[in-house]
Design a protein around this motif. Structure first.
Motif, PDB file in Angstrom:
ATOM      1  N   ILE A   1     -12.282   6.803  -4.408  1.00 44.67           N
ATOM      2  CA  ILE A   1     -11.514   5.787  -5.141  1.00 44.67           C
ATOM      3  C   ILE A   1     -10.418   5.212  -4.249  1.00 44.67           C
ATOM      4  N   ALA A   2      -9.717   6.089  -3.534  1.00 45.06           N
ATOM      5  CA  ALA A   2      -8.650   5.626  -2.634  1.00 45.06           C
ATOM      6  C   ALA A   2      -9.222   4.696  -1.555  1.00 45.06           C
ATOM      7  N   LEU A   3     -10.408   5.029  -1.076  1.00 44.05           N
ATOM      8  CA  LEU A   3     -11.042   4.183  -0.050  1.00 44.05           C
ATOM      9  C   LEU A   3     -11.366   2.809  -0.613  1.00 44.05           C
TER      10      LEU A   3
ATOM     11  N   TRP B   1       0.824  -1.202   0.000  1.00 44.30           N
ATOM     12  CA  TRP B   1       0.000   0.000   0.000  1.00 44.30           C
ATOM     13  C   TRP B   1       0.856   1.249   0.000  1.00 44.30           C
ATOM     14  N   HIS B   2       0.669   2.064  -1.011  1.00 42.92           N
ATOM     15  CA  HIS B   2       1.343   3.356  -1.065  1.00 42.92           C
ATOM     16  C   HIS B   2       0.352   4.391  -0.568  1.00 42.92           C
ATOM     17  N   ILE B   3       0.652   5.022   0.529  1.00 41.52           N
ATOM     18  CA  ILE B   3      -0.278   5.991   1.104  1.00 41.52           C
ATOM     19  C   ILE B   3      -0.475   7.148   0.125  1.00 41.52           C
ATOM     20  N   PRO B   4      -1.692   7.270  -0.422  1.00 41.43           N
ATOM     21  CA  PRO B   4      -1.891   8.366  -1.375  1.00 41.43           C
ATOM     22  C   PRO B   4      -2.079   9.698  -0.660  1.00 41.43           C
ATOM     23  N   ILE B   5      -1.599  10.754  -1.279  1.00 45.38           N
ATOM     24  CA  ILE B   5      -1.828  12.108  -0.769  1.00 45.38           C
ATOM     25  C   ILE B   5      -2.780  12.768  -1.769  1.00 45.38           C
TER      26      ILE B   5
END
Ligand SMILES: Nc1nc2c(ncn2[C@@H]2O[C@H](COP(=O)(O)OP(=O)(O)OP(=O)(O)O)[C@@H](O)[C@H]2O)c(=O)[nH]1
Ligand SMILES: [Mg+2]
Length: 329
Positions: free
Chosen positions: A254-256, A234-238
């Motif tokens: 979408i990120a969720l 998992w790459h933590i999106p900003i």
């Protein structure tokens, strides 16, 4: 479930849990079997970063989907012992959502006991889950330990940051960036967004802080959905957003969705669930053991050891050992 009768029943049960009423545990035991279906999302960040505004916008989008989920919001405010200003603010901010029978909003104020509010919140989430809410959002004001405890309840944690002055990242100051699964830079309609994103990115970079977290490695800020390809890292999106202008809300959703996919595919969901239930059992066991010990330890002995510790004649650890021995004799 959305009938007023059962909504009233639901509200009443939540109040009983909040007040720590004895009978509430029996109800919780009963409905526990019906839990485990809901998508539980935590949202935290510095006061005023726009958490409630974001929640309201996210819910508007969720509720306009073809098969709209039933959504519940639990706003936990550790700083206000009563329904204070922040909670009133939430009510105003989420005003648009009132009147939608598919949305339930509840505020919980702390009565000063940290462990208490976290387990009460977990129990309230269980109730909402059992009552059939598909999505449960827990909003807490970033203040440290409580957010970490809430993170254990939620499957996915969103940390909200607003552009601030210079390099200072509020989430780092509050020690909450480390529990983030998704980072949202809200108020992107304001100045200083690029600077805030850069500061967040370097704070999330494991080579910079050695936290071992996966940093957002991709150069672009908004990440594209690629649900066909499951992710195991998992790459933590900003994500840049403006709740005010309803911008970036779709990217957050979408990120969720991607994170839910990641949790399921990687086995992380199972791992977190095990960890959460284990620490819950241990916390409750600790409480029961202490209660039982206090009932059995002779009060005179307890006071004697306490006084001796206050006078620095014996170390508190030694006092505890002695008390344990007095239990066994
Ligand atoms: N310019 C701008 N203002 C925003 C945005 N989102 C929220 N605000 C404003 O920021 C203020 C705080 O918003 P809230 O949504 O209450 O923030 P919060 O993080 O829930 O606040 P607390 O619960 O009190 O910690 C309000 O005046 C909002 O109108 C945004 O995207 N842009
Ligand atoms: Mg709020």
């Amino acid at each position: 479930m959305s009938q007023p009768q059962s909504r009233r029943e639901l509200a009443r049960l939540i109040t009983r849990i909040e007040n720590g009423e004895r009978g509430a545990q029996a109800a919780l035991n009963e409905l526990y079997k019906r839990t485990g279906r809901a998508r539980v999302i935590g949202i935290t960040g510095a006061p005023g970063s726009g958490k409630s505004s974001l929640v309201a916008e996210l819910i508007k989008d969720l509720r306009s989907q073809p098969a709209p989920p039933q959504v519940a919001v639990v706003a936990v405010d550790p700083s206000s012992p009563f329904s204070g200003g922040a909670i009133l603010g939430d009510r105003i901010r989420m005003r648009d959502l009132f009147g939608d029978p598919g949305v339930f909003i509840r505020s919980m104020a702390s009565r000063g006991e940290l462990g208490g509010i976290a387990s009460a919140t977990a129990d309230v989430v269980s109730v909402l889950d059992a009552y059939g809410f598909d999505v449960i959002i827990i909003e807490t004001v970033g203040a440290g330990q409580l957010e970490v405890d809430v993170a254990r309840i939620a499957q996915t944690v969103i940390v909200v940051e607003a552009p601030g002055s210079g390099d200072e990242v509020q989430a780092v100051k509050a020690g909450i960036l480390e529990i983030a699964d998704v980072v949202v830079v809200n108020k992107a309609d304001r100045d200083g967004v690029a600077q805030t994103i850069a500061a967040l990115r370097s704070a999330l970079d494991p080579s910079a802080n050695g936290s071992g977290h996966h940093a957002a490695e991709r150069p672009d800020v908004q990440q594209e959905a690629d649900l066909a390809h499951p992710v195991h890292v998992w790459h933590i999106p900003i994500i840049k957003a403006s709740a005010l202008n309803h911008e970036g809300i779709d990217a957050v959703l979408i990120a969720l969705e991607q994170h839910a996919e990641y949790l399921a595919e990687s086995g992380e969901a199972e791992r977190r669930r095990l960890q959460r239930i284990e620490s819950d059992i241990q916390a409750r066991l600790r409480e029961l053991l202490l209660k039982r010990a206090m009932q059995r330890i002779p009060p005179d002995e307890y006071r004697r050891l306490l006084a001796a510790s206050v006078l620095r004649n014996i170390h508190p650890a030694e006092a505890a050992e002695s008390l344990l021995e007095s239990l066994q004799s």
